[in-house]
Design an enzyme around this catalytic site. Structure first.
Site, PDB file in Angstrom:
ATOM      1  N   ASP A  13       0.865  -1.178   0.000  1.00 26.63           N
ATOM      2  CA  ASP A  13       0.000   0.000   0.000  1.00 26.63           C
ATOM      3  C   ASP A  13       0.913   1.244   0.000  1.00 26.63           C
ATOM      4  O   ASP A  13       2.077   1.166   0.416  1.00 26.63           O
ATOM      5  CB  ASP A  13      -0.865  -0.035   1.261  1.00 26.63           C
ATOM      6  CG  ASP A  13      -1.577   1.282   1.497  1.00 26.63           C
ATOM      7  OD1 ASP A  13      -2.375   1.670   0.636  1.00 26.63           O
ATOM      8  OD2 ASP A  13      -1.319   1.928   2.538  1.00 26.63           O
ATOM      9  N   TYR A  15      -0.180   5.101   0.723  1.00 23.65           N
ATOM     10  CA  TYR A  15      -0.417   6.206   1.664  1.00 23.65           C
ATOM     11  C   TYR A  15      -0.599   5.687   3.096  1.00 23.65           C
ATOM     12  O   TYR A  15      -1.497   4.903   3.363  1.00 23.65           O
ATOM     13  CB  TYR A  15      -1.621   7.033   1.215  1.00 23.65           C
ATOM     14  CG  TYR A  15      -1.392   7.633  -0.153  1.00 23.65           C
ATOM     15  CD1 TYR A  15      -0.444   8.638  -0.335  1.00 23.65           C
ATOM     16  CD2 TYR A  15      -2.058   7.158  -1.272  1.00 23.65           C
ATOM     17  CE1 TYR A  15      -0.189   9.163  -1.583  1.00 23.65           C
ATOM     18  CE2 TYR A  15      -1.826   7.680  -2.536  1.00 23.65           C
ATOM     19  CZ  TYR A  15      -0.883   8.678  -2.682  1.00 23.65           C
ATOM     20  OH  TYR A  15      -0.622   9.195  -3.920  1.00 23.65           O
TER      21      TYR A  15
HETATM   22  C1  LAC Z   1      -3.731   3.578  -0.564  1.00 16.70           C
HETATM   23  C2  LAC Z   1      -4.522   4.107   0.598  1.00 16.70           C
HETATM   24  C3  LAC Z   1      -5.372   3.089   1.208  1.00 16.70           C
HETATM   25  O1  LAC Z   1      -2.571   3.989  -0.816  1.00 16.70           O
HETATM   26  O2  LAC Z   1      -3.712   4.605   1.582  1.00 16.70           O
HETATM   27  O3  LAC Z   1      -4.278   2.731  -1.252  1.00 16.70           O
END
Ligand code: LAC
Length: 231
Positions: A13, A15
């Protein structure tokens, strides 16, 4: 959680996991003293809420647009009047978010083991590439996968499927890494082996997910992989 063997690749992931989304709080605090952290938290909360509502109701716009809408809501909620210039600069901060301090070395250690690394994120393709380039991390990843390709956000199964096609492996052979507990759950539901970086020391989500490994930082992930993903 134990993988049957070492993972074929690791899927991250973006963020919260790689990048510190609350780094914007300092900039907000300088503009509106006493309100920075609250605005940053509301901004993130509304960003995720809008991504889910738009997915449920099939109203996709990309994560850049959602991030802008969530910022506008959060500023108004906090009675923080922003000039067009301040708003643009706050939004632009999303393209230069800093990685969490331990992340660059941890990613390099994992890449040095010969493991293909991928990003799988709600982010729009352009914003993901921008923030990865700004932090000089882009070259560590074999794939940068945006939900733009399926026009749905996490935790839609179509999103988690993207990495299987890119890496040519079933979910059970891949390790998915997120600091967002709900994203860790979504990936575990889908069938990945999962490592949750529980940076905030949050309680486990009550969502009947299969068990998964947990650490506090990305350095813990490196230790987990070095130990053969047992534990
Ligand atoms: C992302 C969010 C969930 O990067 O933070 O998918």
């Amino acid at each position: 959680m134990t993988l049957a063997s070492a993972p074929a690749a690791i899927v991250f992931d973006a963020y919260g996991t790689i990048f510190d989304v609350y780094a914007v709080a300092a900039r907000l605090e300088a503009l509106w003293p006493g309100k920075g952290r609250a605005i940053a938290e509301k901004w993130r909360e509304k960003q995720i809420e809008y991504s889910r509502l738009r997915t449920i109701s099939d109203r996709y716009v990309d994560f850049w647009a959602i991030t802008a809408d969530a910022l506008d809501y959060s500023l108004e909620f906090a009675r923080a009047a922003a000039s067009a210039k301040a708003r643009a600069s706050l939004l632009a901060a999303y393209e230069t978010l800093p990685p969490h301090p331990e992340v660059p070395a941890a990613l390099r250690a994992l890449a040095a083991r010969g493991l293909p690394l991928a990003v799988l994120s709600n982010g729009a393709e352009a914003m993901l590439n921008a923030v990865l380039e700004a932090s000089a991390l882009r070259s560590l990843f074999a794939h940068v996968l945006s939900v733009d390709r399926v026009r749905k956000f996490k935790t839609a199964p179509e999103v988690y499927h993207l990495a299987l096609d890119a890496l040519g492996r079933p979910a059970s052979e891949l390790l998915f890494v997120s600091s967002n507990g709900w994203d860790a759950v979504g990936a575990a539901w889908f069938g990945y082996s999962v490592f949750w970086i529980n940076r905030a020391n949050a309680p486990a989500e009550r969502l009947d997910a299969p068990p998964f490994a947990i650490g506090r930082t990305m350095s813990d992930l490196v230790g987990f992989v070095e130990m053969g993903c047992a534990g």
